[in-house]
Design a protein around this motif. Structure first.
Motif, mmCIF file in Angstrom:
data_model
loop_
_atom_site.group_PDB
_atom_site.id
_atom_site.type_symbol
_atom_site.label_atom_id
_atom_site.label_comp_id
_atom_site.label_asym_id
_atom_site.label_seq_id
_atom_site.Cartn_x
_atom_site.Cartn_y
_atom_site.Cartn_z
ATOM 1 N N ARG A 125 23.060 14.286 6.810
ATOM 2 C CA ARG A 125 22.787 13.793 7.794
ATOM 3 C C ARG A 125 21.597 12.402 7.393
ATOM 4 N NH1 ARG A 125 23.634 18.746 9.530
ATOM 5 N NH2 ARG A 125 24.954 19.080 11.506
ATOM 6 N N GLY A 126 21.197 12.518 6.231
ATOM 7 C CA GLY A 126 20.071 11.913 5.691
ATOM 8 C C GLY A 126 20.163 10.233 5.882
ATOM 9 N N LEU A 127 21.146 9.817 5.169
ATOM 10 C CA LEU A 127 21.563 8.434 5.487
ATOM 11 C C LEU A 127 21.817 8.024 6.871
ATOM 12 C CD1 LEU A 127 23.108 7.411 2.327
ATOM 13 C CD2 LEU A 127 20.909 6.855 2.983
ATOM 14 N N ALA A 128 22.627 8.952 7.723
ATOM 15 C CA ALA A 128 22.981 8.415 9.074
ATOM 16 C C ALA A 128 21.708 8.546 9.919
ATOM 17 C CB ALA A 128 23.782 9.716 9.820
ATOM 18 N N LEU A 129 20.546 9.612 9.727
ATOM 19 C CA LEU A 129 19.377 9.263 10.274
ATOM 20 C C LEU A 129 18.882 8.061 10.147
ATOM 21 C CD1 LEU A 129 17.766 12.849 10.028
ATOM 22 C CD2 LEU A 129 18.407 11.539 12.316
ATOM 23 N N ILE A 130 18.692 7.674 8.759
ATOM 24 C CA ILE A 130 18.155 6.214 8.304
ATOM 25 C C ILE A 130 18.493 5.086 9.123
ATOM 26 C CG2 ILE A 130 17.809 4.925 6.635
ATOM 27 C CD1 ILE A 130 17.378 7.080 4.638
ATOM 28 N N ASN A 131 19.775 5.109 9.135
ATOM 29 C CA ASN A 131 20.676 4.139 9.895
ATOM 30 C C ASN A 131 20.546 4.073 11.311
ATOM 31 O OD1 ASN A 131 22.955 2.383 8.433
ATOM 32 N ND2 ASN A 131 22.618 4.427 7.245
ATOM 33 N N LEU A 132 19.954 5.306 11.998
ATOM 34 C CA LEU A 132 19.588 5.057 13.303
ATOM 35 C C LEU A 132 17.962 4.749 13.683
ATOM 36 C CD1 LEU A 132 21.278 8.663 14.594
ATOM 37 C CD2 LEU A 132 21.828 6.377 15.195
ATOM 38 N N LEU A 133 17.264 4.661 12.641
ATOM 39 C CA LEU A 133 15.907 4.534 12.686
ATOM 40 C C LEU A 133 15.561 2.967 12.081
ATOM 41 C CD1 LEU A 133 14.589 8.089 11.527
ATOM 42 C CD2 LEU A 133 14.131 6.892 13.870
ATOM 43 N N ALA A 134 16.565 2.336 11.291
ATOM 44 C CA ALA A 134 16.094 1.249 10.496
ATOM 45 C C ALA A 134 17.172 0.420 10.291
ATOM 46 C CB ALA A 134 15.421 1.488 9.277
ATOM 47 N N ALA A 135 17.027 -0.934 10.126
ATOM 48 C CA ALA A 135 17.856 -1.781 9.474
ATOM 49 C C ALA A 135 18.129 -1.608 8.051
ATOM 50 C CB ALA A 135 17.706 -3.364 9.984
ATOM 51 N N VAL A 136 19.277 -1.402 7.473
ATOM 52 C CA VAL A 136 19.464 -0.865 6.160
ATOM 53 C C VAL A 136 19.825 -1.876 5.300
ATOM 54 C CG1 VAL A 136 20.315 0.894 4.632
ATOM 55 C CG2 VAL A 136 19.153 1.357 6.757
ATOM 56 N N GLU A 137 19.510 -2.279 3.984
ATOM 57 C CA GLU A 137 20.139 -3.073 2.988
ATOM 58 C C GLU A 137 19.975 -2.173 1.788
ATOM 59 O OE1 GLU A 137 17.993 -7.052 4.759
ATOM 60 O OE2 GLU A 137 18.604 -6.985 2.639
ATOM 61 N N TYR A 138 21.393 -2.161 1.190
ATOM 62 C CA TYR A 138 21.292 -1.470 -0.351
ATOM 63 C C TYR A 138 22.042 -2.358 -1.054
ATOM 64 C CZ TYR A 138 23.235 0.866 -4.100
ATOM 65 O OH TYR A 138 23.523 1.561 -5.393
ATOM 66 N N VAL A 139 21.386 -2.720 -2.275
ATOM 67 C CA VAL A 139 22.093 -3.563 -3.471
ATOM 68 C C VAL A 139 21.701 -2.699 -4.810
ATOM 69 C CG1 VAL A 139 21.877 -5.820 -2.201
ATOM 70 C CG2 VAL A 139 19.977 -4.844 -3.649
ATOM 71 N N ARG A 140 22.878 -2.958 -5.742
ATOM 72 C CA ARG A 140 22.465 -2.449 -6.878
ATOM 73 C C ARG A 140 22.300 -3.543 -7.891
ATOM 74 N NH1 ARG A 140 21.974 2.433 -10.001
ATOM 75 N NH2 ARG A 140 22.737 2.084 -11.920
ATOM 76 N N VAL A 141 20.892 -3.654 -8.295
ATOM 77 C CA VAL A 141 20.493 -4.717 -9.115
ATOM 78 C C VAL A 141 20.230 -4.176 -10.551
ATOM 79 C CG1 VAL A 141 18.764 -6.353 -9.463
ATOM 80 C CG2 VAL A 141 19.234 -5.627 -7.261
ATOM 81 N N SER A 142 20.950 -4.900 -11.414
ATOM 82 C CA SER A 142 21.038 -4.476 -12.754
ATOM 83 C C SER A 142 21.299 -2.864 -12.805
ATOM 84 C CB SER A 142 19.761 -4.806 -13.467
ATOM 85 O OG SER A 142 19.734 -4.461 -14.914
ATOM 86 N N ASP A 143 20.386 -2.036 -13.497
ATOM 87 C CA ASP A 143 20.647 -0.668 -13.677
ATOM 88 C C ASP A 143 19.662 0.112 -12.443
ATOM 89 O OD1 ASP A 143 18.179 -1.266 -14.814
ATOM 90 O OD2 ASP A 143 18.468 -0.067 -16.387
ATOM 91 N N ARG A 144 19.640 -0.521 -11.314
ATOM 92 C CA ARG A 144 18.487 0.121 -10.406
ATOM 93 C C ARG A 144 19.135 -0.084 -8.870
ATOM 94 N NH1 ARG A 144 12.819 -0.015 -12.763
ATOM 95 N NH2 ARG A 144 13.199 0.215 -14.881
#
Lengths: 140, 111
Positions: free
Chosen positions: A103-122
């Motif tokens: 449920r963690g990421l589902a909860l986050i998506n209900l509370l915030a606008a989410v951007e995820y990127v993989r940058v180099s090795d991070r």
């Protein structure tokens, strides 16, 4: 008052409590942050850091945390050295009622606008939460 | 800390006092406390959340696991005294339908 607050975790030995303790220290200095905003920020950060730690059980992971407090917006950024994280779109749905995980990421998506990127090795997560307004007027 | 305080109330009901944060650090302690109670024959449990300062999805997972453990033993688990942040997580996840929040431990099994 400062706009940006930063912390770095190394887990292990740090835990999600380390990030939470950092947040408590910061937010105790910010009387302009409402109780509702505080609940939202604490929940988002706890879910984000938990996600990083849980997805890297057999390695030490460094996670840099940034909280930016602006009059209209909170921004929470994390950059971690863990393995590739699942894109938020893959985890946006709440699992079934009897599920004990997921449920963690589902909860986050209900509370915030989410951007995820993989940058180099991070992994880099950027979460934006518009601030509440009182009486239609900006604060700060 | 390896568990949460548990106090028998009457012959077949116990109250577990969940203090502090309920997150990935402490959720296993709650699971262990409930498992030990169920093993000892205490399967009607109230989680007293009045002193729970924070709960995330790891904590919620422990509540659900605890609910399942008690029901599989023929009992039930109820939650009482949750604060605003805990209620927010329950409502956002729609789990307040499964884990109905009661105002206080004394009324959690009143029905």
């Amino acid at each position: 008052m400062p706009t940006e607050y930063r912390s770095a975790l190394l887990s292990p030995p740090d835990t999600v409590d380390s990030a939470h303790d950092f947040l408590v220290d910061v937010l105790d200095q910010r009387p302009d942050v409402t109780a509702a905003e505080r609940m939202t920020i604490e929940t988002i950060v706890s879910e984000l850091i938990t996600n990083v730690i849980q997805h890297n059980p057999d390695r030490t992971v460094r996670c840099d945390l940034l909280l930016r407090v602006e009059p209209d917006l909170f921004t929470i950024e994390t950059t971690d050295t863990g393995q590739v994280a699942l894109a938020e779109s893959e985890c946006a749905e709440m699992p079934g009622e009897t599920a004990e995980h997921g449920r963690g990421l589902a909860l986050i998506n209900l509370l915030a606008a989410v951007e995820y990127v993989r940058v180099s090795d991070r992994n880099r997560w950027v979460l934006s939460v518009p601030r509440q307004r009182e009486g239609g007027r900006e604060r700060g | 800390m390896t568990g949460f305080p548990i106090e028998p109330v009457g012959s077949d009901l116990s109250v577990i006092r969940v203090e502090g944060r309920l997150n990935m650090v402490t959720a296993p302690h709650l699971r262990d406390t409930v498992a030990a109670a169920v093993k000892a024959g205490q399967s009607r449990l109230v989680l007293d959340l009045r002193e729970t300062s924070f709960m995330d999805s790891s904590g919620l997972g422990a509540l659900i696991g605890s609910l399942k453990a008690t029901r599989e033993a023929g009992g039930d688990l109820r939650i009482a005294g949750a604060g605003e942040q805990v209620l927010m997580v329950l409502q956002l996840s729609n789990m307040d339908r499964i884990l109905k929040p009661y105002p206080n431990p004394e009324t959690a099994f009143a029905d």
